[in-house]
Design a protein around this motif. Structure first.
Motif, mmCIF file in Angstrom:
data_model
loop_
_atom_site.group_PDB
_atom_site.id
_atom_site.type_symbol
_atom_site.label_atom_id
_atom_site.label_comp_id
_atom_site.label_asym_id
_atom_site.label_seq_id
_atom_site.Cartn_x
_atom_site.Cartn_y
_atom_site.Cartn_z
ATOM 1 N N GLN A 17 -44.145 -5.431 8.762
ATOM 2 C CA GLN A 17 -44.380 -6.711 9.421
ATOM 3 C C GLN A 17 -43.395 -7.765 8.949
ATOM 4 O O GLN A 17 -42.890 -8.571 9.744
ATOM 5 N N ASP B 148 -40.911 -9.674 11.389
ATOM 6 C CA ASP B 148 -41.025 -11.132 11.469
ATOM 7 C C ASP B 148 -39.674 -11.812 11.225
ATOM 8 O O ASP B 148 -39.309 -12.766 11.931
ATOM 9 N N ARG C 22 -49.742 -10.616 15.948
ATOM 10 C CA ARG C 22 -50.001 -9.845 14.718
ATOM 11 C C ARG C 22 -51.385 -9.216 14.686
ATOM 12 O O ARG C 22 -51.570 -8.153 14.110
#
Length: 223
Positions: A110, A114, A184
């Motif tokens: 993640q 990101d 998310r």
């Protein structure tokens, strides 16, 4: 007033995200992903009598999910493939390939995505498609779905978390850098409802997943 039901694809194997090598006949979903799609179909069959149009992106995980959802319906309208509903390409915006270890570590993966998305939105990095082009094709795809929904039709769209939340960000006027935050917590095979009326598109519900959240079943996944 028409309705658009946006379903995120079910759980997909790692190769769908550019991890490892996919063979030509590799499935678009895991076994769990197929079951998630089937359950979403059962949920939707209890909400609408039929779909007047069904659309998915061109990605295998999206097409397979639509087929799983529509197993709960008869008759089934023609499956329209609209590649503008495709997800952005992770392998295109992330510098270098994503190895299996990084993909398996959800937090590390993640963070990587990101950072890549932030740079992509800012224009610091560019791939085959710019962020502006991605946002524009999402808008265009949504307008085509709205045209099909018309004044009273039900339209099913199967896409991905990034593209569904990109549409939500546009409708809610979320700044571009805030858009990735919306995706998310999106659950695989969750359902989002948007209505189409004289004032354009309006969001009714987001990321519905109670049908996948029964205790002890392990049906709820995020990628």
């Amino acid at each position: 007033m028409g309705a658009i039901y946006l379903v995120r694809h079910g759980q997909a194997p790692a190769h769908a995200y550019g991890v490892g090598t996919a063979t030509g006949d590799a499935p678009g979903l895991t076994d769990l992903g197929f079951e998630q799609a089937r359950r979403s179909g059962v949920l939707l069959a209890g909400m609408v009598p039929a779909f007047d149009a069904t659309i998915s992106g061109a990605l295998p995980r999206q097409r397979a999910t639509l087929q799983g959802v529509m197993a709960a319906f008869d008759p089934r309208p023609e499956h329209v493939v609209d590649a503008d509903w495709d997800e952005y390409s992770v392998s295109d915006i992330v510098a270098g390939s994503v190895d299996a270890a990084t993909y398996a570590d959800r937090a590390a993966y993640q963070r990587l995505v990101d950072t890549a998305l932030s740079d992509w939105i800012d224009g610091t990095t560019t791939g085959d498609e710019s962020y502006a082009e991605y946002a524009a094709r999402t808008t265009a795809a949504a307008q085509r779905a709205a045209d099909l929904a018309g004044s009273g039709a039900n339209v099913l769209v199967v896409s991905s978390a990034g593209t569904i939340t990109q549409l939500l960000a546009q409708l809610w006027q979320v700044p571009p850098q805030g858009w990735p935050t919306l995706s998310r917590a999106f659950v695989n095979a969750s359902v989002t409802k948007v209505i189409s009326g004289k004032r354009g598109l309006s969001v009714v519900s987001v990321n519905e997943h109670a049908h996948l959240a029964r205790r002890g079943e392990g049906m709820m996944t995020y990628r």
